[in-house]
Motif scaffolding. Structure first.
Motif, PDB file in Angstrom:
ATOM      1  N   ARG A 181       0.867  -1.164   0.000  1.00  0.00           N
ATOM      2  CA  ARG A 181       0.000   0.000   0.000  1.00  0.00           C
ATOM      3  C   ARG A 181       0.911   1.223   0.000  1.00  0.00           C
ATOM      4  O   ARG A 181       1.492   1.557   1.032  1.00  0.00           O
ATOM      5  CB  ARG A 181      -0.954   0.026   1.204  1.00  0.00           C
ATOM      6  N   ARG A 182       1.037   1.834  -1.174  1.00  0.00           N
ATOM      7  CA  ARG A 182       1.992   2.922  -1.419  1.00  0.00           C
ATOM      8  C   ARG A 182       3.424   2.427  -1.206  1.00  0.00           C
ATOM      9  O   ARG A 182       4.226   2.461  -2.104  1.00  0.00           O
ATOM     10  CB  ARG A 182       1.732   4.145  -0.543  1.00  0.00           C
ATOM     11  N   GLN A 183       3.717   1.933  -0.026  1.00  0.00           N
ATOM     12  CA  GLN A 183       5.021   1.346   0.254  1.00  0.00           C
ATOM     13  C   GLN A 183       4.920  -0.169   0.080  1.00  0.00           C
ATOM     14  O   GLN A 183       3.829  -0.718  -0.058  1.00  0.00           O
ATOM     15  CB  GLN A 183       5.456   1.695   1.672  1.00  0.00           C
ATOM     16  N   GLY A 184       6.069  -0.832   0.151  1.00  0.00           N
ATOM     17  CA  GLY A 184       6.049  -2.294   0.127  1.00  0.00           C
ATOM     18  C   GLY A 184       7.385  -2.860  -0.324  1.00  0.00           C
ATOM     19  O   GLY A 184       8.291  -2.131  -0.748  1.00  0.00           O
ATOM     20  N   ARG A 185       7.515  -4.160  -0.182  1.00  0.00           N
ATOM     21  CA  ARG A 185       8.735  -4.837  -0.634  1.00  0.00           C
ATOM     22  C   ARG A 185       8.359  -6.196  -1.189  1.00  0.00           C
ATOM     23  O   ARG A 185       7.385  -6.824  -0.745  1.00  0.00           O
ATOM     24  CB  ARG A 185       9.750  -4.983   0.516  1.00  0.00           C
ATOM     25  N   ARG A 186       9.086  -6.623  -2.194  1.00  0.00           N
ATOM     26  CA  ARG A 186       8.929  -7.967  -2.753  1.00  0.00           C
ATOM     27  C   ARG A 186      10.282  -8.365  -3.306  1.00  0.00           C
ATOM     28  O   ARG A 186      10.843  -7.651  -4.150  1.00  0.00           O
ATOM     29  CB  ARG A 186       7.878  -7.964  -3.868  1.00  0.00           C
ATOM     30  N   GLY A 187      10.815  -9.497  -2.814  1.00  0.00           N
ATOM     31  CA  GLY A 187      12.146  -9.894  -3.256  1.00  0.00           C
ATOM     32  C   GLY A 187      13.133  -8.790  -2.925  1.00  0.00           C
ATOM     33  O   GLY A 187      13.192  -8.316  -1.784  1.00  0.00           O
ATOM     34  N   PRO A 246      14.984  20.567  -9.904  1.00  0.00           N
ATOM     35  CA  PRO A 246      15.914  20.283 -11.004  1.00  0.00           C
ATOM     36  C   PRO A 246      15.705  18.944 -11.697  1.00  0.00           C
ATOM     37  O   PRO A 246      16.271  18.720 -12.770  1.00  0.00           O
ATOM     38  CB  PRO A 246      17.290  20.304 -10.321  1.00  0.00           C
ATOM     39  N   GLN A 247      14.975  18.028 -11.088  1.00  0.00           N
ATOM     40  CA  GLN A 247      14.790  16.731 -11.747  1.00  0.00           C
ATOM     41  C   GLN A 247      13.390  16.202 -11.494  1.00  0.00           C
ATOM     42  O   GLN A 247      12.718  16.592 -10.544  1.00  0.00           O
ATOM     43  CB  GLN A 247      15.836  15.718 -11.257  1.00  0.00           C
ATOM     44  N   LEU A 248      12.990  15.274 -12.368  1.00  0.00           N
ATOM     45  CA  LEU A 248      11.732  14.551 -12.186  1.00  0.00           C
ATOM     46  C   LEU A 248      11.999  13.078 -12.485  1.00  0.00           C
ATOM     47  O   LEU A 248      12.519  12.743 -13.555  1.00  0.00           O
ATOM     48  CB  LEU A 248      10.662  15.088 -13.143  1.00  0.00           C
ATOM     49  N   THR A 249      11.665  12.218 -11.528  1.00  0.00           N
ATOM     50  CA  THR A 249      11.870  10.772 -11.687  1.00  0.00           C
ATOM     51  C   THR A 249      10.526  10.064 -11.687  1.00  0.00           C
ATOM     52  O   THR A 249       9.668  10.367 -10.860  1.00  0.00           O
ATOM     53  CB  THR A 249      12.730  10.222 -10.522  1.00  0.00           C
ATOM     54  N   ILE A 250      10.361   9.122 -12.606  1.00  0.00           N
ATOM     55  CA  ILE A 250       9.190   8.244 -12.566  1.00  0.00           C
ATOM     56  C   ILE A 250       9.710   6.821 -12.422  1.00  0.00           C
ATOM     57  O   ILE A 250      10.512   6.359 -13.240  1.00  0.00           O
ATOM     58  CB  ILE A 250       8.320   8.395 -13.820  1.00  0.00           C
ATOM     59  N   ALA A 251       9.279   6.140 -11.364  1.00  0.00           N
ATOM     60  CA  ALA A 251       9.772   4.794 -11.078  1.00  0.00           C
ATOM     61  C   ALA A 251       8.613   3.818 -11.059  1.00  0.00           C
ATOM     62  O   ALA A 251       7.520   4.143 -10.584  1.00  0.00           O
ATOM     63  CB  ALA A 251      10.499   4.777  -9.730  1.00  0.00           C
ATOM     64  N   GLU A 252       8.860   2.623 -11.570  1.00  0.00           N
ATOM     65  CA  GLU A 252       7.846   1.576 -11.506  1.00  0.00           C
ATOM     66  C   GLU A 252       7.824   1.012 -10.093  1.00  0.00           C
ATOM     67  O   GLU A 252       8.848   0.573  -9.567  1.00  0.00           O
ATOM     68  CB  GLU A 252       8.184   0.464 -12.505  1.00  0.00           C
ATOM     69  N   ARG A 253       6.657   1.013  -9.482  1.00  0.00           N
ATOM     70  CA  ARG A 253       6.555   0.464  -8.133  1.00  0.00           C
ATOM     71  C   ARG A 253       5.849  -0.887  -8.173  1.00  0.00           C
ATOM     72  O   ARG A 253       5.333  -1.313  -9.200  1.00  0.00           O
ATOM     73  CB  ARG A 253       5.816   1.435  -7.219  1.00  0.00           C
ATOM     74  N   LEU A 254       5.810  -1.542  -7.019  1.00  0.00           N
ATOM     75  CA  LEU A 254       5.226  -2.880  -6.947  1.00  0.00           C
ATOM     76  C   LEU A 254       3.706  -2.831  -7.023  1.00  0.00           C
ATOM     77  O   LEU A 254       3.086  -3.650  -7.688  1.00  0.00           O
ATOM     78  CB  LEU A 254       5.658  -3.553  -5.634  1.00  0.00           C
ATOM     79  N   GLU A 255       3.106  -1.863  -6.316  1.00  0.00           N
ATOM     80  CA  GLU A 255       1.652  -1.769  -6.297  1.00  0.00           C
ATOM     81  C   GLU A 255       1.153  -1.088  -7.558  1.00  0.00           C
ATOM     82  O   GLU A 255       1.880  -0.300  -8.172  1.00  0.00           O
ATOM     83  CB  GLU A 255       1.228  -0.950  -5.069  1.00  0.00           C
ATOM     84  N   SER A 256      -0.096  -1.374  -7.953  1.00  0.00           N
ATOM     85  CA  SER A 256      -0.658  -0.700  -9.123  1.00  0.00           C
ATOM     86  C   SER A 256      -0.987   0.754  -8.768  1.00  0.00           C
ATOM     87  O   SER A 256      -0.829   1.175  -7.634  1.00  0.00           O
ATOM     88  CB  SER A 256      -1.909  -1.433  -9.601  1.00  0.00           C
ATOM     89  N   SER A 257      -1.450   1.512  -9.752  1.00  0.00           N
ATOM     90  CA  SER A 257      -1.790   2.933  -9.607  1.00  0.00           C
ATOM     91  C   SER A 257      -0.529   3.748  -9.249  1.00  0.00           C
ATOM     92  O   SER A 257       0.574   3.293  -9.559  1.00  0.00           O
ATOM     93  CB  SER A 257      -2.896   3.121  -8.578  1.00  0.00           C
ATOM     94  N   GLY A 258      -0.686   4.912  -8.615  1.00  0.00           N
ATOM     95  CA  GLY A 258       0.505   5.738  -8.410  1.00  0.00           C
ATOM     96  C   GLY A 258       0.423   6.613  -7.181  1.00  0.00           C
ATOM     97  O   GLY A 258      -0.647   6.853  -6.643  1.00  0.00           O
ATOM     98  N   THR A 259       1.569   7.066  -6.731  1.00  0.00           N
ATOM     99  CA  THR A 259       1.659   8.021  -5.618  1.00  0.00           C
ATOM    100  C   THR A 259       2.785   9.004  -5.912  1.00  0.00           C
ATOM    101  O   THR A 259       3.793   8.648  -6.526  1.00  0.00           O
ATOM    102  CB  THR A 259       1.934   7.310  -4.275  1.00  0.00           C
TER     103      THR A 259
END
Ligand SMILES: [Zn+2]
Length: 670
Positions: free
Chosen positions: A192-198, A372-385
């Protein structure tokens, strides 16, 4: 107070419990009530929380929180071990005797208020997770000032998302103190927003985050599913100690060390623009000492003027980078934003293109993106935060990118208290997302008016017809939700919504309808001036309803309390009806050069709870003439003078207003 559903087994002793970040029942915690909580706290704020009486930034103040942290990822234990310092500056006029901190990760475990809410609603997430699956954040030593440990407690125990820290010395206005912190933070395996897998970790929350102190005092609300984000601006200086093959996505600029991007750069991607120029490295504080561990490397990220700091790591991340070059007068511009996309499975190039699209669109609304920067990262959970400079998305989707990058402006830079006013950030970013897709009423109505396409069925352009239908369906859904018994007002405190579904329906969709109505009340040009003025005046600050309202009032030169009061503090719909149209032919045929005139008068009556300056249109052989009624009267006579015979009179012929009922007010005159 809710019953303790799942007693903890960790509390071997009060002292251990204190160190472990678990609640202490022995410190007189029961006597402490949280500020700005409970029945005494207003459900709907009636006075400004952050905006000074001036209604502008004159007299505005906010606290400052600067963090310097060394964080080591311990993959075997699934956590980060961290120590650091919070330098807290009291810019308020008040002397402070305590600090309130958040340990947000403690929501995702048994015993939390979040878990109790889930249990009450029959939702199974964190309440029965065992070690090592649940999340936690706990001090490994008591917080210290000048080496002296401070007393701290968890007044909401068994929930431990809120910590009260007693200061040994009061902190007067204008003074700073530095709190030394040591802690461990583990995300949960349930996402949920946060999380870990492997070996993939999404650290949405992970550090003791000082609660906001604003004009109404401390805001240390418990972390539940609705409304999270509210933070103090400052500099984050974070040195990560990571396993050598990990790749990181983070808030901030990697000022030294290797984030791992070059090694996993996709073929065809530009080399990373680390944007180190942004912060003038000479001005940075000395790097903190980080342990030199075999098989690990360090990378230091610095982020200025942010109120939160998120990060993700995965050895499977692939990197795509580039720059967004700000256009100026159609030519390459005067500065750039570094772009970083980190993903495991996405299509090459797609999200980078979406990030450029989003920045182009959003800067056209607000003005320059201010980091100065914008990062978009793929997270484990669907949707976005959203986090400052960082978006974590679960899938590739242009609208999702536009939504979350939109939060860089409404949340990141225009930093409202999401617990108190989620309609400000979620509502606006939902509205701009619809707008970017061409599904906003006001610009769509302007297109229809320019082409005189009033009747949806006969609109020749199928794309426009489709958009009109999408907008009508959106309004229908919102009106339906509003008519439901007990639909709460937008301005309700987030934790008081009966369900996450109610909260979503109100602060996302219904608030988007509010912004559509505001767009119509202000008109296209002034709405855009309002957005730029609001951003220019209030970015890097906390905003509340009054900051927004006073800005809109200053742009229009009119009072808009009637508009904000009705939309934020009450529920209702816009529902007007036209009655008794009459036509009088004026002018005199016998007098040469005296033009003929037709005068249409029609009664406009308010039936819904909301007021709005309704458009009334009359069609002649040359097309539609539209006038605006006054917003405030319950009943009024609208008069339209025409140079040729009127054929039809319609309420809102081009569909500008968030209302479904206008279609019933149509009359054929000739
Ligand atoms: Zn959002």
């Amino acid at each position: 107070m809710r019953a303790l559903l799942f007693p903890r087994t960790l509390m071997a002793s009060a002292a251990l419990a204190a160190l472990m970040g678990a609640p202490r029942h022995t410190l007189g915690a029961q006597a402490i009530t949280l500020p700005n909580q409970g029945a005494a706290s207003p459900r709907l704020p009636k006075t400004p929380a952050t905006t000074p009486p001036s209604g502008t930034t004159t007299g505005y103040w906010q606290q400052r929180a600067d963090y310097q942290i060394v964080a080591q990822l311990d993959e075997a234990r699934g956590l980060v071990k961290a120590q650091g310092a919070l330098r807290y500056t009291n810019a308020s006029p008040d002397t402070l005797r305590e600090l309130w901190l958040h340990q947000h990760l403690n929501a995702f475990r048994p015993g939390s208020r979040w878990s109790a809410d889930d249990e009450a609603k029959g939702k199974e997430r964190f309440q029965r997770l065992n070690d090592p699956d649940h999340a936690f954040e706990r001090f490994t030593a008591a917080p210290r000032v000048n080496g002296q440990p401070l007393r701290f407690s968890y007044p909401l125990a068994p929930d431990s998302t809120v910590v009260r820290v007693e200061l040994r010395q009061p902190l007067p206005p204008g003074q700073q103190l530095e709190v030394q912190l040591s802690w461990e933070a583990r995300p949960s395996t349930v996402l949920r927003r946060q999380g870990r897998r492997g070996r993939h970790f999404d650290f949405a929350q992970w550090f003791p985050k000082v609660a906001v102190y604003d004009r109404h005092g401390w805001k240390p609300n418990a972390f539940v599913a609705q409304g999270e984000l509210y933070g103090e601006f400052g500099t984050f200086d974070v040195t990560f100690v990571l396993p050598a093959d990990q790749v990181i996505a983070s808030t901030g600029v990697p000022v030294s060390g290797d984030p791992g991007w070059e090694r996993v750069r996709l073929p065809g991607s530009a080399a990373p623009d680390y944007a180190r120029r942004a912060y003038g490295l000479a001005g940075l504080p000395r790097a903190p000492r980080a342990p030199a561990l075999k098989g690990y490397r360090t990378v230091r990220f610095v982020a200025r003027d942010v109120h939160h700091f998120g990060w993700s790591v995965s050895p499977d991340y692939r990197y795509e980078g580039g720059q967004w070059i700000r256009p100026r007068n159609g030519r390459p511009g005067w500065d750039t934003v570094a772009l970083h996309v980190l993903h495991e499975r996405w299509s090459p190039g797609r999200t980078l293109g979406d990030a450029r699209h989003a920045l182009t669109w959003l800067e056209s609304l607000y003005g320059p993106y201010a980091w100065p920067q914008l990062t978009i990262a793929e997270r484990l959970e669907s949707s976005g935060t959203e986090f400052p400079m960082l978006v974590m998305d679960g899938e590739e989707d242009r609208s999702l990118v536009v939504h979350e990058v939109g939060h860089q402006f409404t949340y990141g830079l225009l930093a409202n208290n999401e617990w108190q006013s989620a309609w400000m950030d979620e509502g606006f970013t939902t509205y701009q997302e619809l707008w970017s897709r061409g599904e906003a009423r006001v610009p769509l109505a302007a297109q229809r008016a320019a082409r005189q396409w009033h009747d949806v069925v006969t609109i020749p352009d199928s794309a426009v017809r489709r958009r009109v239908r999408a907008v009508e369906a959106f309004t229908a859904t919102i009106e339906e939700a509003t008519r439901l018994t007990g639909a709460p007002p937008l301005g309700l405190r987030s934790d008081l919504f009966a369900s996450k579904e109610d909260y979503d329906a109100m602060v996302y969709d219904r608030a988007a309808a509010m912004y559509s109505a505001l767009h119509d009340v202000l008109g296209e040009e002034r709405f855009r001036v309002f957005l730029r003025t609001y951003y220019g005046r209030w970015s890097f600050r906390h905003v509340d309803r009054w900051a927004m309202q006073r800005t809109a009032e200053s742009v229009t030169g009119t009072r808009l309390g009637w508009f904000f009061d009705q939309w934020i503090d009450s529920t209702g719909t816009i529902d007007y009806v036209l009655e008794r149209p009459t036509v009088v032919r004026a002018g005199d045929d016998s007098v040469a050069n005296r033009p003929k005139q037709w005068v249409v008068t029609v009664q406009l009556q308010r039936r819904g709870a909301y007021r709005h300056p309704m458009p009334v249109g009359v069609r002649t052989a040359s097309g539609w003439t539209v006038v605006r009624a006054e917003p405030l009267p319950d009943r009024q006579t609208v008069r339209i003078v025409l140079p040729e015979p009127p054929m039809d009179v319609w309420l809102d012929p081009f569909g500008t207003v968030e209302s479904r009922t206008t279609a019933s007010s149509r009359f054929v005159l000739f």
